[in-house]
Write a protein that holds these residues in place. Sequence first.
Motif, mmCIF file in Angstrom:
data_model
loop_
_atom_site.group_PDB
_atom_site.id
_atom_site.type_symbol
_atom_site.label_atom_id
_atom_site.label_comp_id
_atom_site.label_asym_id
_atom_site.label_seq_id
_atom_site.Cartn_x
_atom_site.Cartn_y
_atom_site.Cartn_z
ATOM 1 N N TYR A 165 0.848 -1.189 0.000
ATOM 2 C CA TYR A 165 0.000 0.000 0.000
ATOM 3 C C TYR A 165 0.880 1.235 0.000
ATOM 4 C CZ TYR A 165 -3.925 -3.013 1.380
ATOM 5 O OH TYR A 165 -4.903 -3.971 1.421
ATOM 6 N N PRO A 172 -4.199 4.479 3.500
ATOM 7 C CA PRO A 172 -3.404 3.680 2.562
ATOM 8 C C PRO A 172 -4.192 3.343 1.296
ATOM 9 C CG PRO A 172 -3.231 2.814 4.803
ATOM 10 C CD PRO A 172 -4.326 3.827 4.815
ATOM 11 N N GLN A 173 -3.471 3.302 0.159
ATOM 12 C CA GLN A 173 -4.082 2.909 -1.110
ATOM 13 C C GLN A 173 -3.383 1.672 -1.634
ATOM 14 O OE1 GLN A 173 -4.396 6.307 -3.809
ATOM 15 N NE2 GLN A 173 -6.473 6.512 -3.019
ATOM 16 N N PHE A 174 -4.172 0.720 -2.079
ATOM 17 C CA PHE A 174 -3.671 -0.586 -2.510
ATOM 18 C C PHE A 174 -2.873 -0.472 -3.795
ATOM 19 C CE2 PHE A 174 -3.622 -5.083 -2.960
ATOM 20 C CZ PHE A 174 -3.972 -5.415 -4.257
ATOM 21 N N GLN A 197 -0.976 -7.156 -4.761
ATOM 22 C CA GLN A 197 -0.893 -8.270 -3.819
ATOM 23 C C GLN A 197 -0.192 -9.449 -4.476
ATOM 24 O OE1 GLN A 197 -4.381 -10.942 -2.732
ATOM 25 N NE2 GLN A 197 -4.216 -9.726 -0.859
ATOM 26 N N GLN A 251 -3.631 -9.381 -7.588
ATOM 27 C CA GLN A 251 -4.502 -8.230 -7.804
ATOM 28 C C GLN A 251 -3.633 -6.989 -7.876
ATOM 29 O OE1 GLN A 251 -7.264 -8.996 -4.338
ATOM 30 N NE2 GLN A 251 -8.781 -8.411 -5.859
ATOM 31 N N LEU A 268 3.633 0.783 2.776
ATOM 32 C CA LEU A 268 3.270 -0.203 3.787
ATOM 33 C C LEU A 268 3.141 -1.583 3.161
ATOM 34 C CD1 LEU A 268 0.522 1.973 5.448
ATOM 35 C CD2 LEU A 268 2.626 1.253 6.578
ATOM 36 N N VAL A 270 -7.393 -16.756 5.206
ATOM 37 C CA VAL A 270 -8.144 -15.583 5.683
ATOM 38 C C VAL A 270 -7.503 -14.357 5.042
ATOM 39 C CG1 VAL A 270 -9.129 -14.400 7.691
ATOM 40 C CG2 VAL A 270 -8.374 -16.783 7.896
ATOM 41 N N PRO A 271 -7.666 -14.190 3.749
ATOM 42 C CA PRO A 271 -6.875 -13.188 3.022
ATOM 43 C C PRO A 271 -7.174 -11.746 3.359
ATOM 44 C CG PRO A 271 -8.545 -14.138 1.595
ATOM 45 C CD PRO A 271 -8.557 -14.936 2.862
ATOM 46 N N ASP A 272 -8.356 -11.462 3.870
ATOM 47 C CA ASP A 272 -8.673 -10.059 4.107
ATOM 48 C C ASP A 272 -8.248 -9.571 5.487
ATOM 49 O OD1 ASP A 272 -12.235 -10.878 3.945
ATOM 50 O OD2 ASP A 272 -10.613 -11.660 5.207
ATOM 51 N N THR A 273 -7.843 -10.443 6.380
ATOM 52 C CA THR A 273 -7.318 -10.020 7.677
ATOM 53 C C THR A 273 -5.835 -9.746 7.519
ATOM 54 O OG1 THR A 273 -8.967 -11.383 8.797
ATOM 55 C CG2 THR A 273 -7.114 -10.584 10.121
ATOM 56 N N GLN A 274 -5.510 -8.502 7.312
ATOM 57 C CA GLN A 274 -4.147 -8.107 6.973
ATOM 58 C C GLN A 274 -3.478 -7.379 8.137
ATOM 59 O OE1 GLN A 274 -3.938 -6.125 3.143
ATOM 60 N NE2 GLN A 274 -5.569 -7.404 2.327
ATOM 61 N N TYR A 300 -16.587 -7.562 4.804
ATOM 62 C CA TYR A 300 -15.634 -7.637 5.900
ATOM 63 C C TYR A 300 -15.126 -6.239 6.179
ATOM 64 C CZ TYR A 300 -11.436 -9.104 8.462
ATOM 65 O OH TYR A 300 -10.464 -9.284 9.407
ATOM 66 N N ILE A 353 -12.647 -3.742 8.964
ATOM 67 C CA ILE A 353 -11.606 -3.718 9.994
ATOM 68 C C ILE A 353 -11.400 -2.293 10.470
ATOM 69 C CG2 ILE A 353 -9.218 -4.338 10.567
ATOM 70 C CD1 ILE A 353 -9.031 -6.074 8.197
ATOM 71 N N TYR A 409 -8.403 0.035 12.135
ATOM 72 C CA TYR A 409 -6.972 0.116 12.402
ATOM 73 C C TYR A 409 -6.665 1.388 13.192
ATOM 74 C CZ TYR A 409 -5.895 -3.520 8.920
ATOM 75 O OH TYR A 409 -5.797 -4.694 8.211
ATOM 76 N N SER A 430 -13.718 -4.589 2.778
ATOM 77 C CA SER A 430 -13.136 -5.565 1.867
ATOM 78 C C SER A 430 -14.215 -6.445 1.267
ATOM 79 C CB SER A 430 -12.112 -6.427 2.612
ATOM 80 O OG SER A 430 -11.638 -7.460 1.790
ATOM 81 N N THR A 439 -10.689 -8.966 -0.911
ATOM 82 C CA THR A 439 -9.473 -8.130 -0.913
ATOM 83 C C THR A 439 -9.366 -7.314 -2.197
ATOM 84 O OG1 THR A 439 -7.987 -9.781 -1.881
ATOM 85 C CG2 THR A 439 -8.255 -9.793 0.505
ATOM 86 N N LEU A 449 -8.044 -4.249 0.736
ATOM 87 C CA LEU A 449 -8.715 -3.366 1.666
ATOM 88 C C LEU A 449 -8.863 -1.977 1.058
ATOM 89 C CD1 LEU A 449 -6.822 -4.273 4.968
ATOM 90 C CD2 LEU A 449 -9.092 -5.050 4.264
ATOM 91 N N PHE A 471 -9.608 1.785 2.335
ATOM 92 C CA PHE A 471 -9.613 2.554 3.568
ATOM 93 C C PHE A 471 -10.514 3.773 3.462
ATOM 94 C CE2 PHE A 471 -6.376 0.768 6.396
ATOM 95 C CZ PHE A 471 -5.833 -0.182 5.558
#
Lengths: 113, 110
Positions: A35, A43-45, A48, A56, A90, A98-102, B32, B34, B36, B93, B96, B98, B100
């Motif tokens: 990110y 943060p911007q993606f 991955q 992605q 980042l 569990v791919p979305d729990t980062q 999903y 989250i 932070y 998400s 995926t 994420l 923000f």
Amino acid sequence: DAGVTQSPTHLIKTRGQQVTLRCSPKSGHDTVSWYQQALGQGPQFIFQYYEEEERQRGNFPDRFSGHQFPNYSSELNVNALLLGDSALYLCASSSVRVPDTQYFGPGTRLTVL
Amino acid sequence: GESVGLHLPTLSVQEGDNSIINCAYSNSASDYFIWYKQESGKGPQFIIDIRSNMDKRQGQRVTVLLNKTVKHLSLQIAATQPGDSAVYFCAESLDTPLVFGKGTRLSVIA
């Protein structure tokens, strides 16, 4: 249990140069996401990686490229640096189960002059 | 997401009081979410998450509420402490990555 680590902590480059940032994922994680966080923003993606392949990609130019190694660590490369590339970069790791729990690393602060 | 530049919304709370930080998310299909916490010069730290099949989840001193009807997420922090001072981000998400939301700066007054 080591968390996500990144190196270097800080980096100063000039326009037109190239930079490589490194990331080691949290123990047990196999997926790495990168990110970019500009000052005062979320943060911007960027992209991955899983199984050494880019899965992605966000809305970033081809100047941004990456790599994942067999030990799951990853590199982010940026070519032809622009002033606007100055940001906190980042790395986040997760498990493919569990791919979305980062979980995020401390980041690398890149300054382009 | 929408840019907020350098001027983040700020919430000032007296030490010991409860804090409520709100977030509007953008994609009704997101499943999903989250929260932070990000301290100055550090990476985002995972606080709590919730899936779309729930409307409330509690952790230690924190509670997340999800209202899918109005696409709204909130983070409640009980007995806010000086160490809670930071910028808080919500993220959504769907398969995926994420995405923000706008950050909120929480300032705890001792």
